[in-house]
Write a protein that holds these residues in place. Structure first.
Motif, PDB file in Angstrom:
ATOM      1  N   ASN A  97       4.332   5.780   6.387  1.00 49.54           N
ATOM      2  CA  ASN A  97       3.034   5.336   6.846  1.00 49.54           C
ATOM      3  C   ASN A  97       2.576   5.910   8.064  1.00 49.54           C
ATOM      4  O   ASN A  97       1.548   5.359   8.730  1.00 49.54           O
ATOM      5  CB  ASN A  97       3.073   3.698   6.804  1.00 49.54           C
ATOM      6  CG  ASN A  97       4.032   3.128   7.917  1.00 49.54           C
ATOM      7  OD1 ASN A  97       4.745   4.085   8.538  1.00 49.54           O
ATOM      8  ND2 ASN A  97       4.473   2.081   7.963  1.00 49.54           N
ATOM      9  N   ARG A 127       0.792  -1.266  -0.102  1.00 47.39           N
ATOM     10  CA  ARG A 127       0.165   0.023   0.024  1.00 47.39           C
ATOM     11  C   ARG A 127       0.723   1.209   0.098  1.00 47.39           C
ATOM     12  O   ARG A 127       0.163   2.531   0.026  1.00 47.39           O
ATOM     13  CB  ARG A 127      -0.831   0.293   1.109  1.00 47.39           C
ATOM     14  CG  ARG A 127      -2.174  -0.811   1.097  1.00 47.39           C
ATOM     15  CD  ARG A 127      -2.862  -0.949   2.399  1.00 47.39           C
ATOM     16  NE  ARG A 127      -3.872  -1.942   2.790  1.00 47.39           N
ATOM     17  CZ  ARG A 127      -4.403  -2.235   3.685  1.00 47.39           C
ATOM     18  NH1 ARG A 127      -4.373  -1.579   4.813  1.00 47.39           N
ATOM     19  NH2 ARG A 127      -5.324  -3.208   3.544  1.00 47.39           N
ATOM     20  N   LYS A 128       2.181   1.117  -0.012  1.00 53.77           N
ATOM     21  CA  LYS A 128       3.088   2.425  -0.094  1.00 53.77           C
ATOM     22  C   LYS A 128       2.880   3.320  -1.078  1.00 53.77           C
ATOM     23  O   LYS A 128       3.095   2.881  -2.300  1.00 53.77           O
ATOM     24  CB  LYS A 128       4.417   1.738   0.264  1.00 53.77           C
ATOM     25  CG  LYS A 128       5.228   2.945   0.327  1.00 53.77           C
ATOM     26  CD  LYS A 128       6.782   2.478   0.155  1.00 53.77           C
ATOM     27  CE  LYS A 128       7.253   1.670   1.479  1.00 53.77           C
ATOM     28  NZ  LYS A 128       8.419   1.382   1.897  1.00 53.77           N
ATOM     29  N   GLU A 129       2.522   4.338  -0.911  1.00 52.69           N
ATOM     30  CA  GLU A 129       2.229   5.396  -1.784  1.00 52.69           C
ATOM     31  C   GLU A 129       3.472   6.085  -2.344  1.00 52.69           C
ATOM     32  O   GLU A 129       4.205   6.300  -1.669  1.00 52.69           O
ATOM     33  CB  GLU A 129       1.274   6.406  -1.407  1.00 52.69           C
ATOM     34  CG  GLU A 129       0.764   7.298  -2.466  1.00 52.69           C
ATOM     35  CD  GLU A 129      -0.397   8.582  -2.072  1.00 52.69           C
ATOM     36  OE1 GLU A 129      -0.596   9.495  -2.743  1.00 52.69           O
ATOM     37  OE2 GLU A 129      -0.479   8.280  -0.730  1.00 52.69           O
ATOM     38  N   CYS A 130       3.690   6.053  -3.879  1.00 54.72           N
ATOM     39  CA  CYS A 130       4.879   6.273  -4.463  1.00 54.72           C
ATOM     40  C   CYS A 130       4.751   7.611  -5.404  1.00 54.72           C
ATOM     41  O   CYS A 130       3.655   7.841  -5.876  1.00 54.72           O
ATOM     42  CB  CYS A 130       5.820   5.260  -5.120  1.00 54.72           C
ATOM     43  SG  CYS A 130       6.283   3.930  -4.273  1.00 54.72           S
TER      44      CYS A 130
END
Length: 202
Positions: free
Chosen positions: A98, A55-58
């Motif tokens: 996060n 789910r890590k937004e980049c």
């Protein structure tokens, strides 16, 4: 010539095609043919729940998006929700990708360590697991109250954080000196450990 004609007729009878098997024609039932498949009127929508590490937004350059947080390393906080509600501790580490923090002696988890040889036997230890920053509030030790954080600019042009309830300034020079000294001690201990290992090996 008659033998050649008979041979050619037998070969044509045994010719293999895309829908034949050993010279015999295969009949495909109409229910299995792709031309007769009809789409469903109400298709089933499957929602896949992604894993936490997916789910890590980049950003476009593939670096993680860092979120702004109301707490920093060294702040005293109070847990306002969860299993450890009401406990007070000091932040030792933050993760901006996060919005989670690690607090000393709070949210302890049991970890089973494998043995790494005769020198390091297996053991069961307690480690501090990260908790979300929204589950904590800044805490004033003097007034013993929790408060939201505010921002203001001092006379010398320095922007600082302060507690709205008490007016206590969080980003003071004393706090920064303490954090720098703690960081220096950690680096000195880390540098001394490899030196001791090399001395023992020699």
């Amino acid at each position: 010539m008659a033998a050649m004609a008979a041979l050619q007729s037998s070969m044509t009878a045994l010719s293999l095609s895309s829908n034949s098997f050993l010279g015999q024609r295969l009949s495909i039932p109409p229910s299995l043919s792709p031309l007769h498949i009809k789409p469903r009127e109400n298709p089933c929508l499957i929602v896949v729940k992604l894993k936490r590490w997916e789910r890590k937004e980049c950003k476009p350059n593939s670096l993680p998006v860092l979120h702004k947080m109301h707490v920093k390393v060294g702040d005293t906080i109070k847990v306002i929700s969860g299993r450890d509600k009401g406990k007070i501790g000091e932040i030792s580490k933050i993760f901006k990708h996060n919005s989670t923090i690690v607090v000393k002696d709070i949210n302890l988890k049991t970890k089973h360590m494998k043995s790494r040889g005769e020198d390091q036997p297996g053991q069961i230890i307690k480690i501090e697991a990260p908790i979300h920053s929204s589950n904590v509030m800044l805490y004033s030790k003097e007034k013993e109250v929790t408060s939201r954080v505010g921002h203001k600019v001092l006379d010398d042009g320095k922007k600082v954080r302060y507690l709205i309830k008490t007016g206590e300034i969080l980003d003071s020079d004393e706090n920064w000196k303490k954090l720098k000294e703690a960081a220096k001690e950690k680096t000195e201990v880390a540098a001394a450990a490899p030196a001791a290992d090399t001395d023992a090996a020699s």
